[in-house]
Design an enzyme around this catalytic site. Structure first.
Site, short mmCIF file in Angstrom:
data_model
loop_
_atom_site.label_atom_id
_atom_site.label_comp_id
_atom_site.label_asym_id
_atom_site.label_seq_id
_atom_site.Cartn_x
_atom_site.Cartn_y
_atom_site.Cartn_z
N PHE A 97 48.87 -17.10 -16.47
CA PHE A 97 48.66 -18.53 -16.22
C PHE A 97 48.28 -18.78 -14.76
CE2 PHE A 97 50.44 -22.53 -14.67
CZ PHE A 97 49.94 -23.46 -15.57
N ASP A 98 49.00 -18.17 -13.82
CA ASP A 98 48.75 -18.38 -12.39
C ASP A 98 47.33 -17.97 -12.03
OD1 ASP A 98 51.56 -17.79 -13.00
OD2 ASP A 98 51.90 -18.10 -10.86
N THR A 99 46.95 -16.77 -12.47
CA THR A 99 45.64 -16.25 -12.12
C THR A 99 44.53 -17.12 -12.68
OG1 THR A 99 46.51 -13.98 -12.12
CG2 THR A 99 44.12 -14.25 -12.29
N TYR B 235 56.48 -24.41 -7.98
CA TYR B 235 57.39 -23.59 -8.76
C TYR B 235 57.75 -22.35 -7.97
CZ TYR B 235 54.83 -19.42 -10.34
OH TYR B 235 54.20 -18.21 -10.39
#
Length: 426
Positions: free
Chosen positions: A208-210, A116
């Protein structure tokens, strides 16, 4: 936290074969562009990304526009792009959240490599192929772009620079994260990893990424970092204060879950032998070399911890009490560290029993060291503090060898072989 993933451990990583993937009719790479009210920037972004992939990417690909409940003309723009630009499709979500969009699209994608990027294309697209190449080759499980790598070239204001570095410092100090840039909007993951990792990720927004990276790292998955050229978007709509507050709440939630062992991270572990360091050595039982290294590291740190505690306790108490107190505290910490790091036992199941057995091992070590101190006292009368420490170190070395053997054979025995034999008999 979601913990209901039904799968066993991950298979060994393999290089994606171009011919096999082409025959299956699925793209190798699916690049997701999550958007919310981006009617102005969406079309130039997608066309530029598509042109770049056509020109530089040697495998079939797809670009998926993930619309996060936009209220402007973004859905119409996305639909027009999907109808007119090859390899482009659109996905509409009725709820906001970048994490929700990525989880939804990645969970339904048939591409073996999922990526993404932000719609503003702040990251130079020349980093895209280096980002996904280690995933295609089977070298890594996840890949992230890093604006904080030494060779990255970044143009942004001092305020955002400070916030980014402060956030990553918080992650390193509170969650022991080793990756350098959690929030760069430029990441990729292998599909089989995403299928098992995403159900454990609770956040649906910017954290979310972390959360995904922390869980992957704690599970021992390989994360590849790519230095990027990055130019800040002055028109970014990210609300810094609200995002920072949500991120700190997420850090607390994930840290607490990891501390109590509430996440089944063993489901993300690669099989033994996937890592070259795990390959069997002739005449050495499987896992022994790795366990010895882990046990020695934990033992060295525990010994230092023990000596510090002993010196502190010795200031106010006699040598026997100081030795017993320091050994008890360090033994509890040693058992917990070896349980997780050396013998890779996850979760809370059996933790109390392991600590009880560890205390039995502790009693044996106490008998050895206390006996050594008693013998020293009988022989020397009033030995110096340095002599006491030297005797204790020698006694601890002998106790350490016995401790490893007891840990391996009794406290944390490897039952995989017996379980395998039972399955064969059945």
């Amino acid at each position: 936290m979601r913990t209901d993933t039904p799968w066993s451990t991950l298979p060994a990583r393999e290089h994606l074969l171009a011919g096999a993937v082409d025959a299956a009719g699925a793209p190798v790479l699916d690049v997701v562009v999550p958007v919310f009210n981006e009617e102005k920037d969406l079309e130039p972004c997608v066309r530029r990304l598509h042109e770049h992939l056509v020109r530089t990417f040697p495998y079939p690909f797809r670009i998926t526009v993930a619309d996060n409940a936009s209220t402007d003309r973004t859905p119409q723009v996305a639909a027009r792009l999907a109808a007119t630009v090859p390899e482009v499709c659109s996905y509409r979500l009725e709820e906001k959240g970048r994490g929700r969009a990525l989880r939804t699209v990645w969970s339904h994608s048939d591409a073996p490599v999922l990526a993404y990027m932000d719609v503003d294309l702040s990251t130079d697209l020349n980093a895209l192929l280096p980002l996904v190449a280690p995933l295609i080759s089977g070298h890594s499980d996840l890949a992230i772009g890093s604006r904080l790598a030494r060779s990255s070239r970044v143009v942004r204001g001092s305020k955002r620079e400070f916030i980014s570095r402060a956030y990553n410092l918080i992650l390193r100090s509170s969650l022991a994260a080793r990756f350098s840039d959690a929030q760069c909007g430029f990441k990729a993951i292998r599909r089989e990893v995403a299928q098992r990792l995403l159900p454990m990720v609770e956040d649906t927004g910017w954290f979310f990424d972390t959360e995904m990276l922390v869980l992957a790292e704690r599970a021992g998955l390989r994360i590849h970092e790519v230095p990027v050229d990055w130019v800040d978007d002055p028109d970014s709509t990210v609300h810094i204060v609200r995002t920072a507050t949500d991120d700190l709440k997420g850090v607390w939630r994930v840290g607490r879950a990891l501390a109590v062992g509430a996440l089944p991270l063993d489901r993300l572990a690669r099989p033994f032998g996937d890592d070259p360091r795990d390959r069997a050595l002739p005449g050495v039982p499987g896992g022994l070399a790795r366990q010895l290294v882990g046990f020695c590291v934990v033992g060295a740190l525990s010994t230092l911890f023990y000596l510090v505690l002993y010196s502190l306790f010795r200031m106010g108490f006699g040598p026997q009490f100081a030795n017993g107190g320091a050994l008890l505290v360090s033994a509890v910490a040693n058992t917990a560290a070896n349980r997780r790091l050396t013998f890779r036992v996850r979760g809370r199941s059996g933790a109390v029993r392991h600590q009880a057995q560890g205390l039995v091992v502790f009693a044996i070590g106490l008998a050895l060291t206390s006996g050594s101190l008693a013998a020293l006292g009988s022989a020397s009368g009033s030995p110096s503090h340095g002599t006491e420490l030297a005797v204790l170190i020698t006694a601890n070395l002998a106790a350490t060898v016995l401790r490893f053997l007891l840990f391996r054979a009794w406290v944390f025995p490897d039952r995989s072989g017996s379980e395998h034999e039972l399955r064969n008999v059945r």
